[in-house]
Design a protein around this motif. Structure first.
Motif, PDB file in Angstrom:
ATOM      1  N   ASN A   1       0.826  -1.208   0.000  1.00 30.97           N
ATOM      2  CA  ASN A   1       0.000   0.000   0.000  1.00 30.97           C
ATOM      3  C   ASN A   1       0.860   1.258   0.000  1.00 30.97           C
ATOM      4  O   ASN A   1       0.496   2.282  -0.554  1.00 30.97           O
ATOM      5  N   THR A   2       2.007   1.183   0.664  1.00 32.67           N
ATOM      6  CA  THR A   2       2.927   2.323   0.812  1.00 32.67           C
ATOM      7  C   THR A   2       4.329   1.842   0.436  1.00 32.67           C
ATOM      8  O   THR A   2       4.709   0.719   0.777  1.00 32.67           O
ATOM      9  N   ALA A   3       5.072   2.707  -0.253  1.00 29.56           N
ATOM     10  CA  ALA A   3       6.414   2.300  -0.690  1.00 29.56           C
ATOM     11  C   ALA A   3       7.404   2.333   0.470  1.00 29.56           C
ATOM     12  O   ALA A   3       7.503   3.334   1.184  1.00 29.56           O
ATOM     13  N   THR A   4       8.099   1.224   0.638  1.00 27.72           N
ATOM     14  CA  THR A   4       9.227   1.162   1.569  1.00 27.72           C
ATOM     15  C   THR A   4      10.049  -0.072   1.200  1.00 27.72           C
ATOM     16  O   THR A   4       9.727  -0.764   0.230  1.00 27.72           O
TER      17      THR A   4
ATOM     18  N   ALA B   1      -7.379  -0.455  14.416  1.00 29.38           N
ATOM     19  CA  ALA B   1      -6.492  -0.749  15.552  1.00 29.38           C
ATOM     20  C   ALA B   1      -5.342   0.267  15.624  1.00 29.38           C
ATOM     21  O   ALA B   1      -4.380   0.072  16.375  1.00 29.38           O
ATOM     22  N   GLY B   2      -5.429   1.324  14.828  1.00 28.99           N
ATOM     23  CA  GLY B   2      -4.414   2.383  14.885  1.00 28.99           C
ATOM     24  C   GLY B   2      -3.113   2.035  14.184  1.00 28.99           C
ATOM     25  O   GLY B   2      -2.067   2.636  14.454  1.00 28.99           O
ATOM     26  N   LEU B   3      -3.166   1.050  13.296  1.00 25.05           N
ATOM     27  CA  LEU B   3      -1.943   0.645  12.588  1.00 25.05           C
ATOM     28  C   LEU B   3      -2.124   0.794  11.078  1.00 25.05           C
ATOM     29  O   LEU B   3      -3.155   0.394  10.522  1.00 25.05           O
ATOM     30  N   ASN B   4      -1.107   1.363  10.440  1.00 27.94           N
ATOM     31  CA  ASN B   4      -1.124   1.520   8.985  1.00 27.94           C
ATOM     32  C   ASN B   4      -0.444   0.289   8.376  1.00 27.94           C
ATOM     33  O   ASN B   4       0.734   0.056   8.635  1.00 27.94           O
ATOM     34  N   LEU B   5      -1.205  -0.492   7.613  1.00 32.30           N
ATOM     35  CA  LEU B   5      -0.649  -1.693   6.976  1.00 32.30           C
ATOM     36  C   LEU B   5       0.096  -1.251   5.706  1.00 32.30           C
ATOM     37  O   LEU B   5      -0.515  -0.883   4.705  1.00 32.30           O
ATOM     38  N   ILE B   6       1.409  -1.288   5.805  1.00 32.00           N
ATOM     39  CA  ILE B   6       2.268  -0.767   4.734  1.00 32.00           C
ATOM     40  C   ILE B   6       2.434  -1.784   3.602  1.00 32.00           C
ATOM     41  O   ILE B   6       2.208  -1.490   2.433  1.00 32.00           O
TER      42      ILE B   6
ATOM     43  N   SER C   1       2.152 -12.216  10.222  1.00 31.03           N
ATOM     44  CA  SER C   1       2.616 -11.740  11.531  1.00 31.03           C
ATOM     45  C   SER C   1       3.509 -10.516  11.320  1.00 31.03           C
ATOM     46  O   SER C   1       3.819 -10.181  10.181  1.00 31.03           O
ATOM     47  N   PRO C   2       3.969  -9.900  12.410  1.00 30.93           N
ATOM     48  CA  PRO C   2       4.893  -8.758  12.223  1.00 30.93           C
ATOM     49  C   PRO C   2       6.221  -9.164  11.567  1.00 30.93           C
ATOM     50  O   PRO C   2       7.013  -8.315  11.186  1.00 30.93           O
ATOM     51  N   ASP C   3       6.458 -10.483  11.445  1.00 35.94           N
ATOM     52  CA  ASP C   3       7.639 -10.936  10.689  1.00 35.94           C
ATOM     53  C   ASP C   3       7.423 -10.792   9.190  1.00 35.94           C
ATOM     54  O   ASP C   3       8.385 -10.688   8.431  1.00 35.94           O
ATOM     55  N   SER C   4       6.164 -10.847   8.767  1.00 41.26           N
ATOM     56  CA  SER C   4       5.894 -10.867   7.326  1.00 41.26           C
ATOM     57  C   SER C   4       5.095  -9.656   6.847  1.00 41.26           C
ATOM     58  O   SER C   4       4.711  -9.579   5.686  1.00 41.26           O
ATOM     59  N   CYS C   5       4.820  -8.736   7.782  1.00 36.73           N
ATOM     60  CA  CYS C   5       4.071  -7.512   7.437  1.00 36.73           C
ATOM     61  C   CYS C   5       4.862  -6.298   7.913  1.00 36.73           C
ATOM     62  O   CYS C   5       5.714  -6.410   8.786  1.00 36.73           O
ATOM     63  N   ARG C   6       4.523  -5.143   7.386  1.00 41.32           N
ATOM     64  CA  ARG C   6       5.004  -3.893   8.001  1.00 41.32           C
ATOM     65  C   ARG C   6       3.794  -3.110   8.492  1.00 41.32           C
ATOM     66  O   ARG C   6       2.828  -2.934   7.734  1.00 41.32           O
ATOM     67  N   PHE C   7       3.878  -2.673   9.750  1.00 38.16           N
ATOM     68  CA  PHE C   7       2.832  -1.820  10.331  1.00 38.16           C
ATOM     69  C   PHE C   7       3.502  -0.563  10.867  1.00 38.16           C
ATOM     70  O   PHE C   7       4.512  -0.676  11.562  1.00 38.16           O
ATOM     71  N   TRP C   8       2.931   0.586  10.541  1.00 41.29           N
ATOM     72  CA  TRP C   8       3.410   1.831  11.157  1.00 41.29           C
ATOM     73  C   TRP C   8       2.273   2.351  12.043  1.00 41.29           C
ATOM     74  O   TRP C   8       1.116   2.437  11.592  1.00 41.29           O
TER      75      TRP C   8
ATOM     76  N   GLY D   1       3.834   7.055  14.090  1.00 40.83           N
ATOM     77  CA  GLY D   1       4.705   6.711  12.953  1.00 40.83           C
ATOM     78  C   GLY D   1       5.706   5.606  13.288  1.00 40.83           C
ATOM     79  O   GLY D   1       6.483   5.185  12.432  1.00 40.83           O
ATOM     80  N   ASP D   2       5.683   5.115  14.534  1.00 38.02           N
ATOM     81  CA  ASP D   2       6.637   4.062  14.947  1.00 38.02           C
ATOM     82  C   ASP D   2       6.457   2.784  14.132  1.00 38.02           C
ATOM     83  O   ASP D   2       5.333   2.399  13.811  1.00 38.02           O
ATOM     84  N   LYS D   3       7.584   2.140  13.838  1.00 36.41           N
ATOM     85  CA  LYS D   3       7.528   0.838  13.170  1.00 36.41           C
ATOM     86  C   LYS D   3       7.217  -0.227  14.197  1.00 36.41           C
ATOM     87  O   LYS D   3       7.835  -0.267  15.257  1.00 36.41           O
ATOM     88  N   MET D   4       6.244  -1.084  13.872  1.00 30.40           N
ATOM     89  CA  MET D   4       5.752  -2.074  14.846  1.00 30.40           C
ATOM     90  C   MET D   4       5.947  -3.490  14.317  1.00 30.40           C
ATOM     91  O   MET D   4       5.116  -4.361  14.544  1.00 30.40           O
TER      92      MET D   4
END
Ligand code: UDP
Length: 207
Positions: free
Chosen positions: A64-67, A138-143, A164-171, A176-179
């Motif tokens: 959804n977002t470039a990183t 849940a207040g998390l941006n699924l990147i 899981s957070p191993d296979s996803c990026r959430f900000w 803006g913290d990486k979770m």
């Protein structure tokens, strides 16, 4: 924990159990929304009973977002919101470093059929349309995130592996913290704290 094709290694006690809980919740949410998955039931803190599948050797990455690798490969500014959900295929091969492939590469190597590739793309988008608003609440941006699929004995495509957070990026939307695993990849610390917070918010969203 491993990153960068297992070049970086570490350990974080209890992370497996957290991922197991998070993945179970997300697979249940997806099943409820009509996505067929390999999950039968979770047996204990770290084990799931799953249907046997033959894994399709393609990592389906939905963005959804470039990183990460997208910004490096194409020079897109980190954090750019993409004009549409981007689905990419990577060939699952550690020795080759999981290279990006297109449909013709997959067909040429006979790792999936044309209709299966279409299905993977469609499922990637469908799963995103379920997960993105769920995490937003849940207040998390699924990147971005990575999915794996397998074929059961009848040839049906099932979602497999884990989410899981191993296979996803959430900000975190507020800070803006990486979770997610980027905390480990980028030595940001507090890896387990972030995973625990993700689980807490998911459980909050399920009620
Ligand atoms: N990803 C993964 N396993 C891999 C490669 C990527 O789970 O072997 C996930 C990663 O956590 C991120 C998304 O797929 O959520 C996209 O990763 P990217 O291509 O940006 O790779 P990276 O920058 O991590 O090398």
């Amino acid at each position: 924990m491993t990153a960068f094709n297992a070049e970086k290694k570490g350990s974080e006690s209890g992370k497996g159990a957290l991922n197991c809980k998070i993945s179970t919740q997300l697979f249940n949410l997806l099943e409820k929304n009509g996505i067929k998955t390999h999950l039968i039931k979770t047996l204990n803190d770290t084990e799931q009973l799953i249907k046997k599948v033959q894994i399709i050797p393609i990592e389906v990455v939905v963005r959804n977002t470039a990183t990460g690798s997208l910004t490096k490969r194409l020079g897109i500014k980190d954090g750019t919101i993409l004009p549409f959900t981007l689905v990419e295929f990577y060939y699952k091969d550690d020795a080759l470093g999981d290279p990006l492939i297109n449909d013709e590469h997959a067909l040429m190597m006979n790792i999936a059929k044309e209709d299966q590739l279409e299905q993977l793309r469609k499922l990637g988008r469908q799963i995103n349309s379920i997960l993105k608003p769920f995490f937003e609440k849940a207040g998390l941006n699924l990147i971005d995130f990575k999915l794996e699929f397998g074929l059961d004995k009848d040839g049906t495509v099932l979602l497999a592996d884990e989410i899981s957070p191993d296979s996803c990026r959430f900000w975190d939307i507020a800070t803006g913290d990486k979770m997610d695993k980027d905390r480990f990849r980028q030595n940001l610390g507090n890896v387990k704290v972030a995973y625990e917070e993700v689980l807490k918010r998911i459980l909050g969203g399920m009620n």
